[in-house]
Design an enzyme around this catalytic site. Sequence first.
Site, PDB file in Angstrom:
ATOM      1  N   LEU A  96      90.767  12.314  59.587  1.00 24.80           N
ATOM      2  CA  LEU A  96      90.822  13.383  58.946  1.00 24.80           C
ATOM      3  C   LEU A  96      89.589  13.639  57.880  1.00 24.80           C
ATOM      4  CD1 LEU A  96      94.405  12.702  57.212  1.00 24.80           C
ATOM      5  CD2 LEU A  96      93.802  13.975  59.249  1.00 24.80           C
ATOM      6  N   CYS A  97      89.084  14.707  57.835  1.00 25.02           N
ATOM      7  CA  CYS A  97      88.067  15.245  56.753  1.00 25.02           C
ATOM      8  C   CYS A  97      86.691  14.383  57.578  1.00 25.02           C
ATOM      9  CB  CYS A  97      88.276  14.666  55.605  1.00 25.02           C
ATOM     10  SG  CYS A  97      87.136  15.493  54.144  1.00 25.02           S
TER      11      CYS A  97
END
Length: 309
Positions: A96-97
Amino acid sequence: MDRFTMISFAAAIEPLRLANRLAGRELYSWRLIGPAGFEAVCSNGARIALDGGLEDCAREDTIIVCGGVDVKRATTKAILGWLRRQARRGARLGALCTGARVLAEAGLLDGRRATIHWENQDGLAEEFPDVLLIHSVFVEDGNFLTAAGGTAAIDLMLRQIARDQGNDLAAGVADQMIHTAIRSESDQQRLSIPTRIGVRHPRLAAIVARMEANLEDPISPARLAADAQISPRQLERLFARYMGRSPKRYYMEIRLERARNLLLQTDMSVMEIGLACGFASAAHFAKSYRAIYGATPYRERNAQAGLPL
């Protein structure tokens, strides 16, 4: 990861919790782990208690790396070795990210499609050219999942829930989260150019798109005008009216924005960054950078590293 992003973390966990709630039974379970083993601190200062450290996971587990601010500094040899070992054991891996950068540094995304937050795309593309970078909100490539950050994790998890449990449950979870538009892998991260610049002008949007696609080899204003079938004077008036600056100034600003991202996110030399952003000399790059950001690229990098100025 140290200084992980809270919104991505919550956006990944909550759809799973709501799926369990709506189903009336445990469909999903999770453990929170990190290199410290007892707590992790996110970028907004909140502290999250961990369930454990970097022990081996079961083969059927999905391991998701939640990155955040200054992920390069937070990435250690121990984390990279642990991720490689889990991949060899057959675990499914996600990010994520800025977590995608961790998987890339571990060599796990070479030759694979992946995405990362738009702000970090330039740095990832320069550092890891073997990663097939996609600008979508999330990407699935075999046993690897990546989501761009922010609320993109919601869409990634809704995709997993729909696949595992059916579309009805995924739609119910989306309703609970008041997530009214479930995005697919084909949806782009950033707003359209007209929305970003606040102007609904097709010709101007097309010119800005050409600028953004040609940062390393800038196109002259005369060529931009000719290709748009307008005169150079019309080009100047168009930018003055809608952007409040000349086309040359606007082009310089977006090139320097990319330069700053590379400066803060990669180990590329200042000269390499200047060349990657269309500056033929270090002196021109430094002068232009200081005019926008108030410091030379060298001082900016030293300040970030905590070195004497």
